[in-house]
Design a protein around this motif. Sequence first.
Motif, PDB file in Angstrom:
ATOM      1  N   HIS A   1      -5.338  -2.607   9.313  1.00 32.61           N
ATOM      2  CA  HIS A   1      -3.937  -2.908   9.830  1.00 32.61           C
ATOM      3  C   HIS A   1      -3.921  -3.716  10.820  1.00 32.61           C
ATOM      4  CE1 HIS A   1      -3.546   1.241   7.912  1.00 32.61           C
ATOM      5  NE2 HIS A   1      -2.193   1.065   7.882  1.00 32.61           N
TER       6      HIS A   1
ATOM      7  N   TYR B   1       0.779  -1.242  -0.067  1.00 28.59           N
ATOM      8  CA  TYR B   1       0.030  -0.028  -0.156  1.00 28.59           C
ATOM      9  C   TYR B   1       0.839   1.404   0.261  1.00 28.59           C
ATOM     10  CZ  TYR B   1       0.030   0.569   5.158  1.00 28.59           C
ATOM     11  OH  TYR B   1       0.343   0.538   6.507  1.00 28.59           O
TER      12      TYR B   1
ATOM     13  N   THR C   1      -2.954   7.397  14.304  1.00 26.37           N
ATOM     14  CA  THR C   1      -3.921   8.249  13.485  1.00 26.37           C
ATOM     15  C   THR C   1      -3.297   8.223  12.129  1.00 26.37           C
ATOM     16  OG1 THR C   1      -5.095   9.335  15.360  1.00 26.37           O
ATOM     17  CG2 THR C   1      -5.466   9.912  13.246  1.00 26.37           C
TER      18      THR C   1
ATOM     19  N   PHE D   1     -10.749  10.088   1.642  1.00 23.14           N
ATOM     20  CA  PHE D   1     -11.017   9.921  -0.126  1.00 23.14           C
ATOM     21  C   PHE D   1     -11.729  10.800  -0.783  1.00 23.14           C
ATOM     22  CE2 PHE D   1     -10.404   5.688   2.367  1.00 23.14           C
ATOM     23  CZ  PHE D   1      -9.382   5.002   1.666  1.00 23.14           C
TER      24      PHE D   1
ATOM     25  N   ASN E   1      -6.286   0.939  14.820  1.00 19.86           N
ATOM     26  CA  ASN E   1      -6.031   2.352  14.813  1.00 19.86           C
ATOM     27  C   ASN E   1      -6.974   3.098  14.330  1.00 19.86           C
ATOM     28  OD1 ASN E   1      -6.124   1.958  12.104  1.00 19.86           O
ATOM     29  ND2 ASN E   1      -3.940   1.865  11.582  1.00 19.86           N
TER      30      ASN E   1
ATOM     31  N   ARG F   1      -0.907   7.450  -4.631  1.00 18.67           N
ATOM     32  CA  ARG F   1      -1.955   7.923  -4.513  1.00 18.67           C
ATOM     33  C   ARG F   1      -3.366   7.320  -5.300  1.00 18.67           C
ATOM     34  NH1 ARG F   1      -3.420  13.151  -2.154  1.00 18.67           N
ATOM     35  NH2 ARG F   1      -1.713  14.211  -3.161  1.00 18.67           N
TER      36      ARG F   1
ATOM     37  N   ASP G   1      -0.845   6.606  10.726  1.00 22.15           N
ATOM     38  CA  ASP G   1      -0.799   5.418  10.019  1.00 22.15           C
ATOM     39  C   ASP G   1      -1.768   4.861   9.329  1.00 22.15           C
ATOM     40  OD1 ASP G   1       1.730   4.831  10.989  1.00 22.15           O
ATOM     41  OD2 ASP G   1       1.230   3.483  12.436  1.00 22.15           O
ATOM     42  N   ALA G   2      -3.140   5.089  10.080  1.00 26.86           N
ATOM     43  CA  ALA G   2      -4.383   4.797   9.478  1.00 26.86           C
ATOM     44  C   ALA G   2      -4.662   5.838   8.172  1.00 26.86           C
ATOM     45  CB  ALA G   2      -5.541   5.139  10.309  1.00 26.86           C
ATOM     46  N   MET G   3      -4.374   6.927   8.250  1.00 25.40           N
ATOM     47  CA  MET G   3      -4.403   8.222   7.139  1.00 25.40           C
ATOM     48  C   MET G   3      -3.449   7.891   6.207  1.00 25.40           C
ATOM     49  SD  MET G   3      -4.307  11.635   9.247  1.00 25.40           S
ATOM     50  CE  MET G   3      -5.770  12.243  10.212  1.00 25.40           C
ATOM     51  N   MET G   4      -2.347   7.200   6.228  1.00 29.08           N
ATOM     52  CA  MET G   4      -1.371   6.853   5.225  1.00 29.08           C
ATOM     53  C   MET G   4      -1.876   5.876   4.380  1.00 29.08           C
ATOM     54  SD  MET G   4       2.450   7.928   6.159  1.00 29.08           S
ATOM     55  CE  MET G   4       2.060   7.675   8.080  1.00 29.08           C
ATOM     56  N   ALA G   5      -3.087   4.912   4.790  1.00 29.93           N
ATOM     57  CA  ALA G   5      -3.542   4.064   4.030  1.00 29.93           C
ATOM     58  C   ALA G   5      -4.714   4.576   3.099  1.00 29.93           C
ATOM     59  CB  ALA G   5      -4.070   2.741   4.874  1.00 29.93           C
ATOM     60  N   THR G   6      -4.942   5.842   3.139  1.00 27.49           N
ATOM     61  CA  THR G   6      -5.810   6.379   2.229  1.00 27.49           C
ATOM     62  C   THR G   6      -5.045   7.259   1.295  1.00 27.49           C
ATOM     63  OG1 THR G   6      -6.202   8.489   3.446  1.00 27.49           O
ATOM     64  CG2 THR G   6      -7.065   6.575   4.512  1.00 27.49           C
ATOM     65  N   PRO G   7      -5.629   7.950   0.386  1.00 27.78           N
ATOM     66  CA  PRO G   7      -5.032   8.623  -0.664  1.00 27.78           C
ATOM     67  C   PRO G   7      -4.213   9.804   0.026  1.00 27.78           C
ATOM     68  CG  PRO G   7      -7.197   8.378  -1.412  1.00 27.78           C
ATOM     69  CD  PRO G   7      -6.980   7.739   0.056  1.00 27.78           C
ATOM     70  N   LEU G   8      -4.350   9.987   1.333  1.00 26.44           N
ATOM     71  CA  LEU G   8      -3.688  11.072   1.961  1.00 26.44           C
ATOM     72  C   LEU G   8      -2.151  10.658   2.102  1.00 26.44           C
ATOM     73  CD1 LEU G   8      -5.675  11.880   5.172  1.00 26.44           C
ATOM     74  CD2 LEU G   8      -5.418  13.627   3.063  1.00 26.44           C
TER      75      LEU G   8
END
Lengths: 316, 263
Positions: A96, A64, B100, A118, A100, A86, B102-109
Amino acid sequence: MKVAQENHREELSMSPVIEAKNLTKIFGDLTAVDNISFNVYPGECFGMLGPNGAGKTSTIRMIYGLSPITRGALAVFGLDIAQNTRAIKSRLGVCHQDNNLDPDLTVKENLEVFSRYFNMSPAAARVQAESLLRFMALEHRKDARITELSGGMMRRLVLARALLNAPELLILDEPTTGLDPQSRHQVWERLGELKAKGLSILISTHNMDEAARLCDRLIIMDHGGILVEGKPLELINQHVGHDIIEVLEPNQSLRAFVRARNMEHEDLGHRLIISTGDGNALFREINNDYCKEGCIMRMATLEDVFLKLTGRELRE
Amino acid sequence: MRKILPLHLSMRFLRVWERNLLVYRQNWKISFVPPLLEPFFYLVAFGVGLSTLVGNINYDGSEISYMLFIAPALLAINIMNNAFFENTYASFVRMYYQKTFDAMMATPLTLEEIITGEIVWGATKSVIATSIMLAVISLFGLIRYPEGLLIIPLSLIGGIAFGSIGMIFTAIVANIELFNLPVFLFITPMFLFSGTFFPIENLPGWAQYIAMLLPLTHMVNLTRSLSLGIVDMSLLPGFCYFVISCIVFFPLAIHKMHRRLIK
Ligand SMILES: Nc1ncnc2c1ncn2[C@@H]1O[C@H](COP(=O)(O)OP(=O)(O)O)[C@@H](O)[C@H]1O
Ligand SMILES: [Mg+2]
């Protein structure tokens, strides 16, 4: 084995969702992922099995786009991960290994805020959040704080969160570790439904029931490398046979018998484990002639394959 | 530094900012208390209690009351503290304990957007607190308008600079206890020696030079001038100091965060 895999690929004759070629990840002087290659095809559930420290999470983090790859090539949806992070991430759902969820927000807010990452519109986010809360049986807790949820509810919420963007590929890192059997089965149930809808799934686990139940194909990893790849049943048949006979407190004559017949076995001292094709006749013989303390016959499982290939020493 | 390209930083950082705003709004009443009460306490204790001992202060060639002298310093300290503490303790909790980021980094952010959202949020807290405090201090008749209104945009720039410095510490500390070091070696000395409660001219010469390097000294100069209604070229060095601080520390914060989080 090779032939079976080729057939499988032909069957799927589509371009892979994940294509890892000689993928390597090195941290300092530790090789966490060691030159692994595998493909995941659309609509399949692909398992990554391995003991703690095998390199499952490290592999997932590369997929990812969080962790830069040290060597090799990695494409997701046919796109190179380094160049298209992206775009790829917007089509993925990730659960995960560590929880989290956002403890500053309620259950519903967790989903609504996450969908905004998103770039979903607030209205679409609300609709999607509501439908996923229903799907995960969390509707009645939608205003609860994260800390008020049970472990199983948190996992279901993490799963719901990973589905917000209607992903084409769901990545799950040990989704049921630490859950009680009821919660585990509920998660499996939901994953089964998602799979039936054609979602591609990559799942890492060291729960063999989970892998046997959900995975179409899997790899067993250890020390960063792939030990075997195949379908669960094929792997069982190929590596341990069909039946397992376990004898408690085996005596010397049984040991001699097993060795004389050149049978596949593992001697743990107080326990002797024999793997065989059809074990009925053999079991009767052993039960009559050699068994004092107790002996049983059972079906071989993925766990037998796993322990055979990765050994029995404790990890970490 | 290669990673800090426009490609990695879009307006999506506002999504991170929005998340923090949502949490803030849940207990805004509590967040509003310090900027409402702090100026009261300081102005009463220092202004009323101490000013009889201190008398007037000579500032920029004219005599001003001690209250008039310290009121803008309270604003400057407030700009520093809000952003710095948000982007140290609060950001660290989100990054380290709540995972937080870590969770964000799995999104397009991207990481750049997450850190930018955090820093802009810290600066936003400075702006909110400054606006409240400005209103309270105005009740004492200690701010000249309209010049004093410029303190609000100033708090945004100052907030970004102080927040970026805080974020750099967040990227390098091993655990949350270690924030005590920058707080006691950096924030507390600035609080006391940046021309806040007495003019830096009262310091020995060498100490004045050190004070002139500190960001809070420049922030106090700016807020003090603006409160007194002074808007002229004398503001330029202080303003440039903060623009340059933003240009240097903001990318550095992102760079250090890359080091910490991307493995
Ligand atoms: N950021 C890191 N720095 C150094 N070593 C790491 C890092 N992340 C993982 N490792 C090491 O890489 C190996 C594989 O870890 P991991 O991928 O987490 O395994 P698994 O998920 O299969 O349990 C372990 O030995 C782990 O200690
Ligand atoms: Mg792991």
